[in-house]
Design a protein around this motif. Structure first.
Motif, short mmCIF file in Angstrom:
data_model
loop_
_atom_site.label_atom_id
_atom_site.label_comp_id
_atom_site.label_asym_id
_atom_site.label_seq_id
_atom_site.Cartn_x
_atom_site.Cartn_y
_atom_site.Cartn_z
N VAL A 162 44.05 33.63 47.51
CA VAL A 162 44.33 35.07 47.63
C VAL A 162 43.02 35.82 47.78
O VAL A 162 41.98 35.40 47.26
CB VAL A 162 45.11 35.62 46.41
N PRO A 163 43.03 36.96 48.47
CA PRO A 163 41.82 37.78 48.57
C PRO A 163 41.57 38.51 47.25
O PRO A 163 42.49 38.73 46.46
CB PRO A 163 42.14 38.79 49.68
N GLU A 164 40.33 38.89 47.01
CA GLU A 164 40.01 39.64 45.80
C GLU A 164 40.59 41.05 45.84
O GLU A 164 41.00 41.59 44.82
CB GLU A 164 38.49 39.73 45.62
N ARG A 165 40.62 41.64 47.04
CA ARG A 165 41.07 43.04 47.16
C ARG A 165 42.41 43.11 47.88
O ARG A 165 42.75 42.25 48.68
CB ARG A 165 40.03 43.85 47.94
N ARG B 55 40.29 32.53 44.64
CA ARG B 55 40.10 33.90 45.13
C ARG B 55 39.00 33.91 46.17
O ARG B 55 37.96 33.25 46.00
CB ARG B 55 39.74 34.82 43.98
N THR C 242 36.38 36.32 48.41
CA THR C 242 35.78 37.65 48.59
C THR C 242 36.15 38.19 49.96
O THR C 242 36.46 39.38 50.13
CB THR C 242 34.26 37.56 48.45
N GLY D 34 47.25 39.49 41.88
CA GLY D 34 46.51 38.48 41.14
C GLY D 34 47.43 37.79 40.15
O GLY D 34 48.60 38.15 40.01
N TYR E 277 40.07 32.01 37.93
CA TYR E 277 40.30 31.63 39.33
C TYR E 277 39.39 30.49 39.76
O TYR E 277 38.31 30.28 39.20
CB TYR E 277 40.07 32.84 40.25
N SER F 11 45.45 42.60 46.95
CA SER F 11 46.27 41.40 46.79
C SER F 11 46.73 41.28 45.34
O SER F 11 46.03 41.71 44.42
CB SER F 11 45.46 40.15 47.17
#
Length: 278
Positions: A158-161, A185, A187, A165, A110, A163
């Motif tokens: 995109v968010p890490e959580r 990505r 956080t 990947g 990422y 979401s």
């Protein structure tokens, strides 16, 4: 009796997991690696430009036309080819229909959100970034990447959580765009959006109740971040509050909402149209 059956099933499942883990360890396949199995899925994935770590082949499979194409591509890329038994492939894929060929896919590397701005600066155009808020289906991410590539976006955030990947599914659906469009990505998505605003971007959320339409978006020629929410919940409250503008896509009254990837593609088209005619 029911209790014994349940406990027997749990032991059997545990033994199966242990066997898979043992085969993966013996072949050096880490827990963070994805596997794609079967002649058609493997061929489609390789054609999409998915990065390859290794190719596992059962004996005699290189004579198959599709597998031969995979072997040629892997050889050209310097990807290791390993011949293994069909039994090992059965255990490695947990008895999936592998048809004698499996590829190992490394984890996606990422980017940082700053990389997307740098990409726009190098291209000498106003930044155009897509951010996804709560989009968890990798099919949607792959389709968004495809639209982003088609309409000149500088990347996807995109968010890490909570979401999707960039996995094997996203690679295949993107039809090669995942190799050309960087994914960053965050956080904390809200914090990253605010950092992008400080860097000069406007944040435009997509929502059915938006005050303006994407076709009338005056900010289209400015550096912008288009934020798409999940199909069910839409934009989260904090993300919505971060937006400078919330824009809608007019649709027929009989349709409740658009798929996240479809909405993103329409919005990207409208931004591209504004920029061409500006």
């Amino acid at each position: 009796v029911a209790g014994r059956r349940g406990s027997d099933g749990a032991r059997e499942a545990a033994r199966g997991e242990a066997t898979v883990a043992k085969v993966r360890a013996a072949l050096g396949v880490g827990p963070d690696r994805e596997l794609i199995a079967g002649r058609n899925p493997v061929t489609e994935a390789v054609r999409s430009g998915i990065p390859l770590a290794r190719v596992f082949l059962a004996g005699g499979m290189a004579t198959d036309e599709r597998v031969a194409e995979v072997v040629r591509t892997a050889t050209a890329l310097g990807t290791p080819l390993l011949e293994v038994s069909r039994g090992d492939l059965d255990r490695l894929t947990e008895d999936a229909v592998h048809q004698g060929v499996v590829i190992e896919v490394p984890p996606y590397a990422y980017h940082d959100a700053r990389d997307l701005l740098d990409r726009a600066e190098r291209a000498q155009h106003p930044a155009l970034i897509v951010a996804l808020d709560g989009v968890t289906d990798p099919h949607n991410l792959g389709a968004v990447l495809r639209s982003a590539g088609a309409f000149g976006a500088d990347g996807v955030l995109v968010p890490e959580r909570r979401s999707a990947g960039v996995n094997a599914t996203a690679w295949k659906v993107s039809a090669g765009a995942a190799a050309r469009v960087p994914v960053a990505r965050a956080t904390n998505l809200v914090r990253t959006l605010n950092e992008l605003k400080e860097a000069g971007c406007f944040v435009v959320g997509l929502d059915g109740g938006g005050a303006t339409t994407v076709g009338e978006l005056e900010l289209a020629t400015e550096p912008i971040v288009l934020v798409t929410g999940s199909e069910g919940k839409g934009l989260s409250r904090l993300v919505r509050e971060t937006c400078d503008v919330v824009a809608s896509i007019p649709i027929a009254a009989q349709v409740e909402s658009l798929n996240a990837a479809v909405a993103t593609g329409i919005a990207l088209y409208e931004v591209a149209r504004h920029r061409i005619t500006a």
